[in-house]
Design a protein around this motif. Sequence first.
Motif, short mmCIF file in Angstrom:
data_model
loop_
_atom_site.label_atom_id
_atom_site.label_comp_id
_atom_site.label_asym_id
_atom_site.label_seq_id
_atom_site.Cartn_x
_atom_site.Cartn_y
_atom_site.Cartn_z
N TRP A 11 28.28 56.44 18.67
CA TRP A 11 29.26 57.38 19.21
C TRP A 11 29.06 57.56 20.71
O TRP A 11 30.03 57.63 21.47
N LEU A 12 27.82 57.65 21.13
CA LEU A 12 27.53 57.83 22.55
C LEU A 12 28.07 56.65 23.36
O LEU A 12 28.69 56.84 24.41
N GLY A 13 27.85 55.44 22.86
CA GLY A 13 28.38 54.25 23.53
C GLY A 13 29.89 54.26 23.60
O GLY A 13 30.48 53.97 24.65
N ALA A 14 30.54 54.63 22.49
CA ALA A 14 32.01 54.65 22.45
C ALA A 14 32.57 55.74 23.35
O ALA A 14 33.56 55.52 24.06
N LEU A 15 31.97 56.93 23.32
CA LEU A 15 32.45 58.01 24.19
C LEU A 15 32.32 57.62 25.66
O LEU A 15 33.21 57.90 26.47
N ASN A 16 31.22 56.96 26.00
CA ASN A 16 31.04 56.49 27.38
C ASN A 16 32.14 55.49 27.76
O ASN A 16 32.73 55.58 28.84
N ASP A 17 32.41 54.53 26.85
CA ASP A 17 33.44 53.53 27.13
C ASP A 17 34.82 54.18 27.26
O ASP A 17 35.61 53.80 28.14
N LEU A 18 35.11 55.15 26.41
CA LEU A 18 36.41 55.82 26.48
C LEU A 18 36.57 56.57 27.80
O LEU A 18 37.63 56.54 28.43
N ARG A 19 35.51 57.25 28.23
CA ARG A 19 35.57 57.97 29.51
C ARG A 19 35.71 57.01 30.68
O ARG A 19 36.45 57.27 31.63
N LEU A 20 35.00 55.88 30.63
CA LEU A 20 35.14 54.89 31.69
C LEU A 20 36.57 54.35 31.75
O LEU A 20 37.14 54.18 32.82
N ALA A 21 37.14 54.09 30.57
CA ALA A 21 38.51 53.56 30.50
C ALA A 21 39.51 54.57 31.06
O ALA A 21 40.35 54.22 31.91
N ARG A 28 41.77 54.47 34.63
CA ARG A 28 43.23 54.67 34.68
C ARG A 28 43.59 55.84 35.62
O ARG A 28 44.62 55.81 36.28
N LEU A 29 42.72 56.86 35.66
CA LEU A 29 42.96 58.02 36.53
C LEU A 29 42.46 57.77 37.96
O LEU A 29 42.61 58.64 38.82
N GLU A 30 41.86 56.60 38.19
CA GLU A 30 41.32 56.22 39.50
C GLU A 30 40.20 57.16 39.96
O GLU A 30 40.10 57.52 41.13
N VAL A 31 39.35 57.57 39.00
CA VAL A 31 38.18 58.38 39.32
C VAL A 31 37.08 57.44 39.79
O VAL A 31 36.65 56.56 39.04
N THR A 32 36.62 57.62 41.02
CA THR A 32 35.55 56.77 41.54
C THR A 32 34.28 57.55 41.86
O THR A 32 33.21 56.98 41.97
N ASP A 33 34.41 58.87 42.05
CA ASP A 33 33.22 59.68 42.34
C ASP A 33 33.44 61.12 41.90
O ASP A 33 34.50 61.46 41.37
N GLU A 34 32.43 61.95 42.10
CA GLU A 34 32.49 63.36 41.67
C GLU A 34 33.64 64.12 42.33
O GLU A 34 34.24 65.00 41.74
N GLU A 35 33.94 63.75 43.58
CA GLU A 35 35.02 64.43 44.29
C GLU A 35 36.36 64.21 43.59
O GLU A 35 37.16 65.13 43.45
N ASP A 36 36.57 62.97 43.12
CA ASP A 36 37.80 62.68 42.36
C ASP A 36 37.84 63.51 41.08
O ASP A 36 38.88 64.03 40.71
#
Length: 201
Positions: A143-153, A157-165
């Motif tokens: 689950w941890l691996g899948a949640l990480n992959d989902l957040r990365l995906a 798509r949201l163009e999040v590159t850093d904490e500021e984004d």
Amino acid sequence: MPGQFEPMPGGGAAVALDEVEISIIRSLAVQLLELIGPGPGGEVSDDPLAELFAEGPSEPPADPVMKRLLPDAYGGPGGENGSAGDPDETRAYSAEFRRFTENDLRAKKRDDALVVIRCLDATTAAGDGGAVLKLSVEESRHWLGALNDLRLAIGTRLEVTDEEDADLLYRLPDTDPRKPMVMAYLWLGGLQETLVGTLLD
């Protein structure tokens, strides 16, 4: 327990999910499986030795999400990210590394997503509407691996590159069409963080 994982006695984790939350996570996991693809040849080989030595692609994926999920091993585009060597040499090393590791990485991500789907299906089959999802330690890791992959995906798509984004996402107006994706991104982050906590306890 609502909305966050809590440790279970003897190991593992539990979280209360309602019907909508179960549906969202399952749908996202299915979409992730579709994005990752079925694997080399689309089916399992009868020869396990051939599968073991099957070569994958040497070029990075064109899709930005897959490029984020399956990044180059050495440097970044053009050899940046701390790579002081020749960019062509860096690309060659990355291509060689990808050729022998991408299939396994894709298989791991598929396994993680499948465990999520199976756990959710087993939970909903056992009751009606919302339920308390109970995971073993091994399932928690998937689950941890899948949640990480989902957040990365979603983050890609949201163009999040850093904490500021990420901070800007909190301030989006409700009328912004990205808002549902942002809410999913933040919610999955909360689940991921609390799941990590259960594995560290």
